[in-house]
Design an enzyme around this catalytic site. Structure first.
Site, short mmCIF file in Angstrom:
data_model
loop_
_atom_site.label_atom_id
_atom_site.label_comp_id
_atom_site.label_asym_id
_atom_site.label_seq_id
_atom_site.Cartn_x
_atom_site.Cartn_y
_atom_site.Cartn_z
N LYS A 24 0.85 -1.21 0.00
CA LYS A 24 0.00 0.00 0.00
C LYS A 24 0.88 1.25 0.00
CE LYS A 24 -4.19 -0.05 2.11
NZ LYS A 24 -5.23 0.03 3.12
N THR B 42 -11.38 -1.48 13.20
CA THR B 42 -11.92 -2.08 14.44
C THR B 42 -13.07 -3.01 14.03
OG1 THR B 42 -13.25 -0.04 14.65
CG2 THR B 42 -11.32 -0.23 16.06
N GLU C 218 -14.59 10.04 13.76
CA GLU C 218 -14.76 10.52 12.39
C GLU C 218 -16.16 10.18 11.88
OE1 GLU C 218 -12.91 12.47 10.41
OE2 GLU C 218 -14.78 12.30 9.31
N CYS D 275 -19.38 -0.05 8.43
CA CYS D 275 -19.59 0.66 9.70
C CYS D 275 -20.91 0.35 10.40
CB CYS D 275 -19.42 2.15 9.47
SG CYS D 275 -17.72 2.48 9.00
#
Ligand code: NAD
Ligand code: UGA
Length: 448
Positions: A35, A86, A151, A263
């Site tokens: 990456k 997470t 965020e 999410c």
């Protein structure tokens, strides 16, 4: 200010590029060498509109760089942001904190001066306390302070969300760290964004509560869509009508195949697990999770119903694989359970997505991936829309009609109307209107 961002994924990379654009000097760190290597060449690891230009522009201006070397990056830094994943722990659904704690241990080992550590990952309440404990336990001769700065960006519009946020939340426990993070956000570009100072624990919880509330709003309208189908209403009108009430608001009332993404599914699960650890039951959230999970297979059954109750050996064209438009992210996409269910019922799948095909190829077996929507529709017994990409909205339905085997359009995102579809000769099944599902009770009653 000199800032280090650890984790160069959707959040870390967008935050790094946007902070650089605001004039800060940013080093993005990742432990994935491939990456870092491609980012140094200006090749983005993800599809996010506008990110490419923002990253390469700020690299050229000398404000943004990429490295695997955390120790080097931390030299002279004012703050280090943690932006690693997470994900749900496979065994029990709790947020898996191993990446965050590994970064905390690495910072403790590699820091060379006093440092404010800012957690941007979405983390369970009390994580900041644990990160602080890890940093202090290392016994280094520096001051560390931990801030929670959750965020709220959405994929697909991430840059705009980051540059023009509804609010910035800074959860801190001392004046030093509060001031450092306030200065990072106290730039000209963000002058209109309200900054909310809270305790660290409130900031951590607030992030999960926001996602759980939005997931609940979507799930609510999805259930109202089911009721609209049964009674003969139109969910688009109902959503518009309730959304005009400023206490409710029009956003996030688009009925669809159930929420997905990296999410909402994981964060609703994590907050409900955290609550139970504290002997609190978040029954609304637990119900939302269950209703949303069930909805995805129910969407596959809707396709079966539309195909007269049988998809065995039928060809289904699936348009859209990503969990929403303008991203290549396949994490927890509704397309996964819908396609797998259709395959369980014996269907052959031809699929197309403008950006998510590469990621999708590692998930599905026996799916025929096509170059565009029209190729996917060749010989199809039904066309199913699963993602609301703009390019699908401008499809030539008459052309599509001439390609398919049977004129059946199952629009799980309501991007067309029954009228559009009928004009092109398609039978239309949308979401939340009387023509969407099994014969409405009102029709049955009328027939008596
Ligand atoms: P991601 O998986 O896209 O990126 C995480 C990155 O961290 C990866 O590049 C990985 O290689 C790197 N990484 C892991 N361990 C590392 C280590 N020890 N050192 C350096 N790099 C390491 O994740 P994401 O989607 O950016 O999410 C990150 C966090 O932000 C999560 O907690 C998520 O819930 C939260 N969040 C995500 C979004 C979103 O839209 N994706 C929005 C708001 C908040
Ligand atoms: C979501 C939140 O919107 C962000 O504020 C948050 O920062 C982020 O999660 C996160 O914590 O990671 P994101 O997952 O990128 O952002 O995408 P959304 O636009 O919220 O969509 C999530 C899912 O809900 C998608 O599957 C989408 O199709 C679905 N959705 C959304 C609907 O079905 N109807 C709607 O009206 C809105």
């Amino acid at each position: 200010m000199k800032i280090v961002i650890i984790g160069s994924g959707y959040v870390g990379l967008v935050a790094g590029a946007c902070f650089a654009e605001m004039g800060h000097i940013i080093t993005c760190v990742d432990n994935n060498p491939a990456k870092i290597e491609s980012l140094r060449k200006g090749i983005m690891p993800i599809y996010e509109p506008g990110l490419d230009a923002l990253v390469t522009g700020n690299m050229a201006a000398g404000r943004l760089s990429f490295t695997e070397d955390l120790g080097e990056a931390l030299k002279g830094a004012d703050a280090a942001f943690i932006a690693v994943g997470t994900p749900p722990r496979p065994t029990d659904g709790h947020a898996d904190m191993k990446y965050v704690y590994a970064v905390a241990r690495a910072i403790a080992e590699k820091a060379s001066d006093d440092l404010v550590v800012v957690d941007k990952s979405t983390v369970p309440v009390g994580t900041g306390d644990e990160v602080e404990r890890i940093l202090r336990a290392a016994g280094r001769p520096f001051r560390f302070s931990v801030v929670s700065n959750p965020e709220f960006l959405r994929e697909g519009v991430a840059i705009d969300d980051f540059m023009r946020p509804d609010r910035v939340v800074i959860g801190s426990e001392d004046a030093w760290s509060r001031n450092v993070v306030s200065r990072i956000y106290g730039v000209e570009q963000l002058k209109d964004a309200p900054i909310l100072h809270t305790s660290r624990r409130s900031a951590e919880l607030l992030k999960y509560a926001a996602n759980a509330f939005l997931a609940m709003k979507i799930t609510f309208i999805n259930e109202i869509a089911d009721l609209c189908e049964a009674v003969g209403g139109d969910v688009r009108d109902v959503a518009h009508g309730i959304g005009l009430d400023s206490r409710i608001g029009e956003k996030f009332l688009n009925a669809g195949p159930g929420y997905g993404g990296s999410c909402f599914p994981k964060d609703t699960l994590a907050i409900s697990k955290t609550a139970r650890d504290y002997r609190v039951e978040l029954r609304t959230v637990e119900t939302v999770i269950q209703v949303n999970d069930n909805r995805k297979r129910a969407m596959a059954l809707r396709v079966v119903d539309a195909c007269n109750g049988n998809v065995r050996d039928k060809t289904i064209a699936v348009l859209g694989l990503a969990f929403k438009a303008d991203t290549d992210d396949m994490r927890d996409s509704p397309a996964i359970p819908v396609i797998q269910a259709l395959q369980d019922f014996g269907a052959h799948i031809r699929a197309y997505d403008p950006e998510a095909m590469e990621n999708a190829k590692s998930i599905f077996t026996q799916v025929h991936f096509c170059r565009d929507s029209y190729e996917a529709a060749e010989g199809a017994d039904a066309v199913v829309i699963l993602t609301e990409w703009k390019q699908f909205k401008s499809l030539d339905l008459a052309k599509l009609r001439s390609i398919v085997q049977a004129p059946l359009l199952v629009d799980l995102r309501n991007i067309f109307t029954e009228k559009d579809a009928a004009k092109a000769g398609f039978d239309y099944w949308g979401i939340g209107s009387k023509n969407s599902g099994a014969p409405a009770l009102s029709q049955a009653l009328a027939a008596e």
